[in-house]
Design an enzyme around this catalytic site. Sequence first.
Site, PDB file in Angstrom:
ATOM      1  N   THR A 107       0.830  -1.187   0.016  1.00  0.00           N
ATOM      2  CA  THR A 107       0.056   0.017   0.010  1.00  0.00           C
ATOM      3  C   THR A 107       0.764   1.224  -0.073  1.00  0.00           C
ATOM      4  OG1 THR A 107      -1.628  -1.058   1.176  1.00  0.00           O
ATOM      5  CG2 THR A 107      -1.752   1.240   1.360  1.00  0.00           C
ATOM      6  N   TYR A 165     -12.746  -4.154  -3.295  1.00  0.00           N
ATOM      7  CA  TYR A 165     -13.854  -4.119  -3.970  1.00  0.00           C
ATOM      8  C   TYR A 165     -14.753  -5.207  -4.078  1.00  0.00           C
ATOM      9  CZ  TYR A 165     -17.075  -2.149  -7.233  1.00  0.00           C
ATOM     10  OH  TYR A 165     -18.451  -1.873  -7.788  1.00  0.00           O
ATOM     11  N   TYR A 180      -2.815 -10.264   4.538  1.00  0.00           N
ATOM     12  CA  TYR A 180      -2.897  -9.138   4.736  1.00  0.00           C
ATOM     13  C   TYR A 180      -4.432  -8.661   5.058  1.00  0.00           C
ATOM     14  CZ  TYR A 180      -1.762  -3.899   4.340  1.00  0.00           C
ATOM     15  OH  TYR A 180      -1.832  -2.559   4.750  1.00  0.00           O
TER      16      TYR A 180
END
Length: 294
Positions: A46, A109, A135
């Site tokens: 990220t 999503y 994660y």
Amino acid sequence: MSIFTGAGVAIITPFNEDGTVNYDAFGEIIEAQIKGGSDAIIVCGTTGESSTMNDEEHIAVIKYCVDKVAKRVPVIAGSGSNCTREAVNISREAERVGADGLLCVTPYYNKCTQEGLYQYYKAISDAVNIPIIMYNVPSRTGTTIQPETAVRIAKEVKNVVAIKEASGNISAVAKLASLAEGCIDIYSGNDDQVLPILSLGGKGVISVWSHVAPKKVHDMVMAFLDGDIATAQKLQLEAIDVIGALFSEVNPIPVKAAMNMLGFNAGPVRAPLTELSDKNKEVLKKSLKEYGVL
């Protein structure tokens, strides 16, 4: 066997003003982290803005990191996706270019079921031979790995050896540790919760804070694991304000600003991220000075 114990840095990807990867600056940041005591480099996560990279760029950044690190510490490549096929492809390529392990975020999503999570990690595992860290970051993905599911995956899926826990839910981490009975390594994914997770048997942290103070983060984890709880507690608590400033806006906006302030050519963030607001820049600068790193 653990991929690493201690403090791994979730490293930024520096960009030039035209948006291309600044490999010279990337190399300098990698060297600074290794010199500072980081125990692993987590690339294209990220914080590395991997979701803004195409596949070719993603693999090129991983390969550069692997080659630059040259086995001095483990390199763990972010390879998760909202598409299982894409995650498998990136994971295979990351292994091919020499990554020591994978960090695979849950599909975002596409909010799959717990069975879907099991099948996702199994598909990645079946495609590679290097260890995998799950994660869990529901604030970003909309999906939570339940403790029971994490343990099932760790026990039944051959390469899954650890989880990065960034749910913020210490009760869920405690439940996971209780159910796991040591079958899975737990890393804190939140810099302000490292000690609580270590107290539940955690192996360390995958850290943003390490960018500005790699030695302090490493020393904090090692002090705790060596039984020097007072020193570990001091290092955790004295960093709370700077950690807050590093997350004053969406990660990695503040940490990139911090690295630019510290003299590294971190460059801009990629859209849709925006540069740190002037108000938060002042808060960040003040906290870095008070913390003694600026």
